[in-house]
Design a protein around this motif. Sequence first.
Motif, PDB file in Angstrom:
ATOM      1  N   PRO A  62       0.820  -1.225   0.000  1.00  0.00           N
ATOM      2  CA  PRO A  62       0.000   0.000   0.000  1.00  0.00           C
ATOM      3  C   PRO A  62       0.853   1.274   0.000  1.00  0.00           C
ATOM      4  CG  PRO A  62      -0.765  -1.511   1.699  1.00  0.00           C
ATOM      5  CD  PRO A  62       0.490  -2.068   1.142  1.00  0.00           C
ATOM      6  N   GLU A  63       2.019   1.219   0.647  1.00  0.00           N
ATOM      7  CA  GLU A  63       2.892   2.390   0.659  1.00  0.00           C
ATOM      8  C   GLU A  63       3.412   2.691  -0.742  1.00  0.00           C
ATOM      9  OE1 GLU A  63       5.921   1.464   3.496  1.00  0.00           O
ATOM     10  OE2 GLU A  63       4.529   1.531   5.187  1.00  0.00           O
ATOM     11  N   ARG A  64       3.815   1.656  -1.470  1.00  0.00           N
ATOM     12  CA  ARG A  64       4.305   1.848  -2.829  1.00  0.00           C
ATOM     13  C   ARG A  64       3.192   2.379  -3.739  1.00  0.00           C
ATOM     14  NH1 ARG A  64       7.177  -2.892  -5.440  1.00  0.00           N
ATOM     15  NH2 ARG A  64       7.795  -1.221  -6.840  1.00  0.00           N
ATOM     16  N   PHE A  65       1.982   1.884  -3.549  1.00  0.00           N
ATOM     17  CA  PHE A  65       0.857   2.370  -4.346  1.00  0.00           C
ATOM     18  C   PHE A  65       0.571   3.831  -4.031  1.00  0.00           C
ATOM     19  CE2 PHE A  65      -3.842   2.783  -4.851  1.00  0.00           C
ATOM     20  CZ  PHE A  65      -3.873   2.721  -6.230  1.00  0.00           C
ATOM     21  N   ALA A  66       0.619   4.188  -2.751  1.00  0.00           N
ATOM     22  CA  ALA A  66       0.357   5.573  -2.346  1.00  0.00           C
ATOM     23  C   ALA A  66       1.422   6.530  -2.882  1.00  0.00           C
ATOM     24  CB  ALA A  66       0.286   5.666  -0.826  1.00  0.00           C
ATOM     25  N   ARG A  67       2.670   6.071  -2.963  1.00  0.00           N
ATOM     26  CA  ARG A  67       3.745   6.920  -3.489  1.00  0.00           C
ATOM     27  C   ARG A  67       3.725   7.009  -5.005  1.00  0.00           C
ATOM     28  NH1 ARG A  67       7.120   4.246   0.639  1.00  0.00           N
ATOM     29  NH2 ARG A  67       7.727   2.777  -0.986  1.00  0.00           N
ATOM     30  N   GLY A  68       2.907   6.172  -5.659  1.00  0.00           N
ATOM     31  CA  GLY A  68       2.821   6.196  -7.105  1.00  0.00           C
ATOM     32  C   GLY A  68       3.863   5.342  -7.795  1.00  0.00           C
ATOM     33  N   GLU A  69       4.545   4.476  -7.049  1.00  0.00           N
ATOM     34  CA  GLU A  69       5.566   3.611  -7.638  1.00  0.00           C
ATOM     35  C   GLU A  69       4.953   2.510  -8.498  1.00  0.00           C
ATOM     36  OE1 GLU A  69       8.113   2.126  -4.561  1.00  0.00           O
ATOM     37  OE2 GLU A  69       8.586   4.127  -3.822  1.00  0.00           O
ATOM     38  N   ILE A  70       3.731   2.101  -8.167  1.00  0.00           N
ATOM     39  CA  ILE A  70       3.036   1.077  -8.948  1.00  0.00           C
ATOM     40  C   ILE A  70       1.634   1.587  -9.254  1.00  0.00           C
ATOM     41  CG2 ILE A  70       4.350  -0.891  -8.076  1.00  0.00           C
ATOM     42  CD1 ILE A  70       2.125  -1.452  -6.089  1.00  0.00           C
ATOM     43  N   ASP A  71       1.084   1.144 -10.378  1.00  0.00           N
ATOM     44  CA  ASP A  71      -0.262   1.577 -10.745  1.00  0.00           C
ATOM     45  C   ASP A  71      -1.307   0.661 -10.099  1.00  0.00           C
ATOM     46  OD1 ASP A  71      -0.015  -0.701 -12.229  1.00  0.00           O
ATOM     47  OD2 ASP A  71      -0.408   0.247 -14.171  1.00  0.00           O
ATOM     48  N   GLU A  72      -2.578   1.006 -10.317  1.00  0.00           N
ATOM     49  CA  GLU A  72      -3.660   0.275  -9.659  1.00  0.00           C
ATOM     50  C   GLU A  72      -3.737  -1.179 -10.109  1.00  0.00           C
ATOM     51  OE1 GLU A  72      -8.489   0.478  -8.946  1.00  0.00           O
ATOM     52  OE2 GLU A  72      -7.502   2.072 -10.085  1.00  0.00           O
ATOM     53  N   ASP A  73      -3.522  -1.435 -11.398  1.00  0.00           N
ATOM     54  CA  ASP A  73      -3.566  -2.822 -11.890  1.00  0.00           C
ATOM     55  C   ASP A  73      -2.481  -3.671 -11.238  1.00  0.00           C
ATOM     56  OD1 ASP A  73      -5.727  -2.329 -13.548  1.00  0.00           O
ATOM     57  OD2 ASP A  73      -4.439  -1.723 -15.235  1.00  0.00           O
ATOM     58  N   GLU A  74      -1.260  -3.120 -11.170  1.00  0.00           N
ATOM     59  CA  GLU A  74      -0.172  -3.873 -10.554  1.00  0.00           C
ATOM     60  C   GLU A  74      -0.434  -4.073  -9.061  1.00  0.00           C
ATOM     61  OE1 GLU A  74       4.689  -3.895 -10.228  1.00  0.00           O
ATOM     62  OE2 GLU A  74       3.696  -2.270 -11.327  1.00  0.00           O
ATOM     63  N   TYR A  75      -0.981  -3.039  -8.413  1.00  0.00           N
ATOM     64  CA  TYR A  75      -1.316  -3.142  -6.984  1.00  0.00           C
ATOM     65  C   TYR A  75      -2.311  -4.270  -6.745  1.00  0.00           C
ATOM     66  CZ  TYR A  75      -3.421  -2.035  -2.479  1.00  0.00           C
ATOM     67  OH  TYR A  75      -3.920  -2.121  -1.203  1.00  0.00           O
ATOM     68  N   ARG A  76      -3.379  -4.285  -7.521  1.00  0.00           N
ATOM     69  CA  ARG A  76      -4.411  -5.317  -7.338  1.00  0.00           C
ATOM     70  C   ARG A  76      -3.859  -6.716  -7.642  1.00  0.00           C
ATOM     71  NH1 ARG A  76      -9.068  -3.131  -6.020  1.00  0.00           N
ATOM     72  NH2 ARG A  76      -9.587  -1.029  -6.701  1.00  0.00           N
ATOM     73  N   HIS A  77      -3.035  -6.818  -8.674  1.00  0.00           N
ATOM     74  CA  HIS A  77      -2.440  -8.112  -9.002  1.00  0.00           C
ATOM     75  C   HIS A  77      -1.566  -8.617  -7.852  1.00  0.00           C
ATOM     76  CE1 HIS A  77      -0.461 -11.337 -11.126  1.00  0.00           C
ATOM     77  NE2 HIS A  77       0.712 -10.797 -10.814  1.00  0.00           N
ATOM     78  N   ARG A  78      -0.703  -7.763  -7.358  1.00  0.00           N
ATOM     79  CA  ARG A  78       0.192  -8.164  -6.260  1.00  0.00           C
ATOM     80  C   ARG A  78      -0.592  -8.444  -4.974  1.00  0.00           C
ATOM     81  NH1 ARG A  78       5.978  -6.318  -6.973  1.00  0.00           N
ATOM     82  NH2 ARG A  78       6.106  -5.835  -9.182  1.00  0.00           N
ATOM     83  N   LEU A  79      -1.641  -7.692  -4.742  1.00  0.00           N
ATOM     84  CA  LEU A  79      -2.486  -7.920  -3.578  1.00  0.00           C
ATOM     85  C   LEU A  79      -3.147  -9.286  -3.658  1.00  0.00           C
ATOM     86  CD1 LEU A  79      -3.617  -6.660  -0.974  1.00  0.00           C
ATOM     87  CD2 LEU A  79      -5.477  -5.735  -2.353  1.00  0.00           C
ATOM     88  N   ASP A  80      -3.623  -9.654  -4.842  1.00  0.00           N
ATOM     89  CA  ASP A  80      -4.219 -10.982  -5.031  1.00  0.00           C
ATOM     90  C   ASP A  80      -3.189 -12.085  -4.787  1.00  0.00           C
ATOM     91  OD1 ASP A  80      -6.665  -9.876  -5.622  1.00  0.00           O
ATOM     92  OD2 ASP A  80      -6.382  -9.981  -7.808  1.00  0.00           O
ATOM     93  N   VAL A  81      -1.956 -11.862  -5.262  1.00  0.00           N
ATOM     94  CA  VAL A  81      -0.897 -12.849  -5.050  1.00  0.00           C
ATOM     95  C   VAL A  81      -0.610 -13.005  -3.560  1.00  0.00           C
ATOM     96  CG1 VAL A  81       1.559 -13.314  -5.404  1.00  0.00           C
ATOM     97  CG2 VAL A  81       0.154 -12.540  -7.325  1.00  0.00           C
TER      98      VAL A  81
END
Length: 91
Positions: A62-81
């Motif tokens: 969530p920190e990387r997503f908040a900083r903009g290092e990863i986009d929403e699709d990558e965030y959701r994919h990694r979260l599912d993993v």
Amino acid sequence: MHWDYGYGMGGWAAVSMTVTMILFWLLLIAAIIALLRSATRGDRSRTDRGSSGSGAAGQTLPERFARGEIDEDEYRHRLDVLRAGGGGDTS
């Protein structure tokens, strides 16, 4: 003074019964406390993981997503993993 409790039970028998009863209750109370501690420890470990994954990865994502290092699709994919227990690579 002569201790006669009837049925041939002397003073030492009364003392041993008392000590045994005290030990029984102490062991019972200790067992209940141990069960309660293990139950609360299990609940705590489940809530510490949170809904976003497990361990450091669950906090970093969530920190990387908040900083903009990863986009929403990558965030959701990694979260599912992470939720699936795969762990995966979060770099």
